[in-house]
Design a protein around this motif. Structure first.
Motif, PDB file in Angstrom:
ATOM      1  N   MET A   1      21.049  -1.913 -10.003  1.00  0.00           N
ATOM      2  CA  MET A   1      21.438  -2.094  -8.606  1.00  0.00           C
ATOM      3  C   MET A   1      20.884  -0.991  -7.707  1.00  0.00           C
ATOM      4  O   MET A   1      20.448  -1.242  -6.590  1.00  0.00           O
ATOM      5  N   ASP A   2      20.880   0.270  -8.203  1.00  0.00           N
ATOM      6  CA  ASP A   2      20.511   1.386  -7.324  1.00  0.00           C
ATOM      7  C   ASP A   2      19.010   1.615  -7.238  1.00  0.00           C
ATOM      8  O   ASP A   2      18.565   2.470  -6.479  1.00  0.00           O
ATOM      9  N   SER A   3      18.246   0.905  -8.022  1.00  0.00           N
ATOM     10  CA  SER A   3      16.784   1.052  -7.980  1.00  0.00           C
ATOM     11  C   SER A   3      16.177  -0.313  -8.263  1.00  0.00           C
ATOM     12  O   SER A   3      15.621  -0.549  -9.337  1.00  0.00           O
ATOM     13  N   SER A   4      16.283  -1.172  -7.275  1.00  0.00           N
ATOM     14  CA  SER A   4      15.934  -2.575  -7.462  1.00  0.00           C
ATOM     15  C   SER A   4      14.453  -2.798  -7.691  1.00  0.00           C
ATOM     16  O   SER A   4      14.040  -3.899  -8.022  1.00  0.00           O
ATOM     17  N   TYR A   5      13.643  -1.749  -7.498  1.00  0.00           N
ATOM     18  CA  TYR A   5      12.203  -1.913  -7.633  1.00  0.00           C
ATOM     19  C   TYR A   5      11.753  -1.924  -9.086  1.00  0.00           C
ATOM     20  O   TYR A   5      10.608  -2.229  -9.374  1.00  0.00           O
ATOM     21  N   LYS A   6      12.602  -1.562 -10.018  1.00  0.00           N
ATOM     22  CA  LYS A   6      12.114  -1.436 -11.384  1.00  0.00           C
ATOM     23  C   LYS A   6      12.914  -2.297 -12.350  1.00  0.00           C
ATOM     24  O   LYS A   6      14.044  -2.700 -12.088  1.00  0.00           O
ATOM     25  N   LEU A   7      12.278  -2.564 -13.478  1.00  0.00           N
ATOM     26  CA  LEU A   7      12.944  -3.183 -14.611  1.00  0.00           C
ATOM     27  C   LEU A   7      13.162  -2.124 -15.683  1.00  0.00           C
ATOM     28  O   LEU A   7      12.277  -1.299 -15.946  1.00  0.00           O
ATOM     29  N   ILE A   8      14.343  -2.152 -16.273  1.00  0.00           N
ATOM     30  CA  ILE A   8      14.619  -1.297 -17.426  1.00  0.00           C
ATOM     31  C   ILE A   8      14.644  -2.195 -18.649  1.00  0.00           C
ATOM     32  O   ILE A   8      15.392  -3.184 -18.694  1.00  0.00           O
ATOM     33  N   PHE A   9      13.810  -1.863 -19.616  1.00  0.00           N
ATOM     34  CA  PHE A   9      13.658  -2.682 -20.813  1.00  0.00           C
ATOM     35  C   PHE A   9      14.396  -2.088 -21.997  1.00  0.00           C
ATOM     36  O   PHE A   9      14.496  -0.864 -22.150  1.00  0.00           O
TER      37      PHE A   9
ATOM     38  N   GLU B   1       0.806  -1.237   0.000  1.00  0.00           N
ATOM     39  CA  GLU B   1       0.000   0.000   0.000  1.00  0.00           C
ATOM     40  C   GLU B   1       0.838   1.285   0.000  1.00  0.00           C
ATOM     41  O   GLU B   1       0.254   2.370   0.073  1.00  0.00           O
ATOM     42  N   GLU B   2       2.158   1.183  -0.122  1.00  0.00           N
ATOM     43  CA  GLU B   2       2.965   2.399  -0.152  1.00  0.00           C
ATOM     44  C   GLU B   2       3.783   2.440  -1.446  1.00  0.00           C
ATOM     45  O   GLU B   2       4.245   1.407  -1.936  1.00  0.00           O
ATOM     46  N   GLU B   3       3.983   3.661  -1.967  1.00  0.00           N
ATOM     47  CA  GLU B   3       4.804   3.800  -3.156  1.00  0.00           C
ATOM     48  C   GLU B   3       6.248   3.468  -2.807  1.00  0.00           C
ATOM     49  O   GLU B   3       6.838   4.045  -1.884  1.00  0.00           O
ATOM     50  N   ASN B   4       6.826   2.561  -3.580  1.00  0.00           N
ATOM     51  CA  ASN B   4       8.159   2.058  -3.284  1.00  0.00           C
ATOM     52  C   ASN B   4       9.222   2.602  -4.228  1.00  0.00           C
ATOM     53  O   ASN B   4      10.416   2.417  -4.009  1.00  0.00           O
ATOM     54  N   GLY B   5       8.794   3.280  -5.281  1.00  0.00           N
ATOM     55  CA  GLY B   5       9.741   3.825  -6.243  1.00  0.00           C
ATOM     56  C   GLY B   5       8.963   4.407  -7.401  1.00  0.00           C
ATOM     57  O   GLY B   5       7.829   3.998  -7.679  1.00  0.00           O
ATOM     58  N   ARG B   6       9.576   5.374  -8.070  1.00  0.00           N
ATOM     59  CA  ARG B   6       8.888   6.079  -9.137  1.00  0.00           C
ATOM     60  C   ARG B   6       9.848   6.349 -10.278  1.00  0.00           C
ATOM     61  O   ARG B   6      11.018   6.675 -10.051  1.00  0.00           O
ATOM     62  N   GLY B   7       9.358   6.239 -11.514  1.00  0.00           N
ATOM     63  CA  GLY B   7      10.157   6.560 -12.694  1.00  0.00           C
ATOM     64  C   GLY B   7       9.982   8.018 -13.084  1.00  0.00           C
ATOM     65  O   GLY B   7       9.421   8.831 -12.338  1.00  0.00           O
ATOM     66  N   ASN B   8      10.441   8.368 -14.272  1.00  0.00           N
ATOM     67  CA  ASN B   8      10.411   9.759 -14.735  1.00  0.00           C
ATOM     68  C   ASN B   8       9.074  10.122 -15.367  1.00  0.00           C
ATOM     69  O   ASN B   8       8.997  10.402 -16.563  1.00  0.00           O
TER      70      ASN B   8
ATOM     71  N   CYS C   1      21.703  -8.508 -26.162  1.00  0.00           N
ATOM     72  CA  CYS C   1      21.319  -7.350 -25.364  1.00  0.00           C
ATOM     73  C   CYS C   1      22.559  -6.871 -24.611  1.00  0.00           C
ATOM     74  O   CYS C   1      23.292  -7.689 -24.036  1.00  0.00           O
ATOM     75  N   THR C   2      22.796  -5.566 -24.596  1.00  0.00           N
ATOM     76  CA  THR C   2      23.858  -5.003 -23.759  1.00  0.00           C
ATOM     77  C   THR C   2      23.239  -4.008 -22.795  1.00  0.00           C
ATOM     78  O   THR C   2      22.199  -3.410 -23.079  1.00  0.00           O
ATOM     79  N   TYR C   3      23.892  -3.836 -21.647  1.00  0.00           N
ATOM     80  CA  TYR C   3      23.366  -2.935 -20.628  1.00  0.00           C
ATOM     81  C   TYR C   3      24.483  -2.072 -20.083  1.00  0.00           C
ATOM     82  O   TYR C   3      25.657  -2.444 -20.131  1.00  0.00           O
ATOM     83  N   SER C   4      24.118  -0.914 -19.548  1.00  0.00           N
ATOM     84  CA  SER C   4      25.137   0.059 -19.153  1.00  0.00           C
ATOM     85  C   SER C   4      25.461   0.033 -17.660  1.00  0.00           C
ATOM     86  O   SER C   4      26.568   0.407 -17.264  1.00  0.00           O
ATOM     87  N   ASP C   5      24.516  -0.393 -16.813  1.00  0.00           N
ATOM     88  CA  ASP C   5      24.736  -0.384 -15.363  1.00  0.00           C
ATOM     89  C   ASP C   5      25.527  -1.619 -14.940  1.00  0.00           C
ATOM     90  O   ASP C   5      24.978  -2.716 -14.855  1.00  0.00           O
ATOM     91  N   ARG C   6      26.802  -1.441 -14.653  1.00  0.00           N
ATOM     92  CA  ARG C   6      27.670  -2.571 -14.329  1.00  0.00           C
ATOM     93  C   ARG C   6      27.244  -3.289 -13.052  1.00  0.00           C
ATOM     94  O   ARG C   6      27.565  -4.453 -12.853  1.00  0.00           O
ATOM     95  N   GLY C   7      26.500  -2.594 -12.197  1.00  0.00           N
ATOM     96  CA  GLY C   7      26.087  -3.201 -10.934  1.00  0.00           C
ATOM     97  C   GLY C   7      24.803  -4.020 -11.030  1.00  0.00           C
ATOM     98  O   GLY C   7      24.363  -4.597 -10.043  1.00  0.00           O
ATOM     99  N   SER C   8      24.208  -4.090 -12.202  1.00  0.00           N
ATOM    100  CA  SER C   8      22.958  -4.836 -12.368  1.00  0.00           C
ATOM    101  C   SER C   8      23.159  -6.297 -11.995  1.00  0.00           C
ATOM    102  O   SER C   8      24.203  -6.885 -12.272  1.00  0.00           O
TER     103      SER C   8
END
Lengths: 114, 112
Positions: free
Chosen positions: B94-102, A52-59, B23-30
């Motif tokens: 690594m620095d934003s583990s909550y998201k996927l970058i496609f 129920e809480e925002e955990n992260g946000r994109g641009n 596929c190549t990626y730029s974040d070495r810490g991924s």
């Protein structure tokens, strides 16, 4: 089938209107992420909700907002719609918010803004 | 430089051949890497996840990861016309583990 459901499947709105999209996560999943996929592009992360809480946000601008409910279902609200908001909106659920958690996508809502 | 890069294709292979998607990626810490398949008009469907250097096999699919080269690939053996789709590479930074970058995806066409 991932068990993630979204509604509606399709939607047509006009510029300036507001829209609410809904997502039900897979059973047992407490994390919901929302993505926007423009035609010919990969999905772009909008935000994630965990318990129920925002955990992260994109641009994305503040006119994109969300909610997660106690049953872990979620809503994405977009105010003051713009033509560029036309896209496939994807909801993904996962078991947790950790880095290795696999995200499973729902069927998406296709939004057309005229 | 884009964070996750893929050749848009289309990659055209004959039925029964091996399809190789890169596929190549730029974040070495991924740390976490995923391949999704997306049929036209549908949502992405997870095919493979890989977290360690080396190969991971699942049926006709093999994912390969080389963190030193920041490179992920997907091999599809015995390609079938039903494999024709767009393949999306996704990375968990690594620095934003909550998201996927496609990446933007590679369109694969398997010719009968």
């Amino acid at each position: 089938e991932t068990g993630v459901t979204q509604s509606p499947t399709h939607l047509i709105k006009t510029r300036g209107q507001q829209v609410t999209l809904r997502c039900s996560s897979q059973s047992g999943h407490n994390t919901v992420s929302w993505y926007q996929q423009a035609l010919g592009q990969g999905p772009q992360f909008i935000f994630q909700y965990y318990r129920e809480e925002e955990n992260g946000r994109g641009n994305f601008p503040p006119r994109f907002s969300g909610l997660q409910f106690p049953n872990y279902s979620s809503e994405l609200n977009v105010n003051a719609l713009e033509l560029d908001d036309s896209a496939l909106y994807l909801c993904a659920s996962s078991l947790g918010k950790g880095q290795a958690e696999t995200q499973y996508f729902g069927p998406g809502t296709r939004l057309l803004v005229l | 430089q884009k964070e996750v890069e893929q050749n848009s294709g289309p990659l055209s292979v004959p039925e029964g051949a091996i399809a190789s998607l890169n596929c190549t990626y730029s974040d070495r810490g991924s740390q976490s890497f995923f391949w999704y398949r997306q049929y036209s008009g549908k949502s992405p469907e997870l095919i493979m996840s890989i977290y360690s250097n080396g190969d991971k096999e699942d049926g006709r699919f093999t994912a390969q990861l080389n963190k030193a080269s920041q490179y992920v690939s997907l091999l599809i053996r015995d390609s079938q016309p039903s494999d024709s789709a767009t393949y999306l590479c996704a990375v968990n930074p690594m620095d934003s583990s909550y998201k996927l970058i496609f990446g933007s995806g590679t369109r694969l066409l398997v010719r009968p």
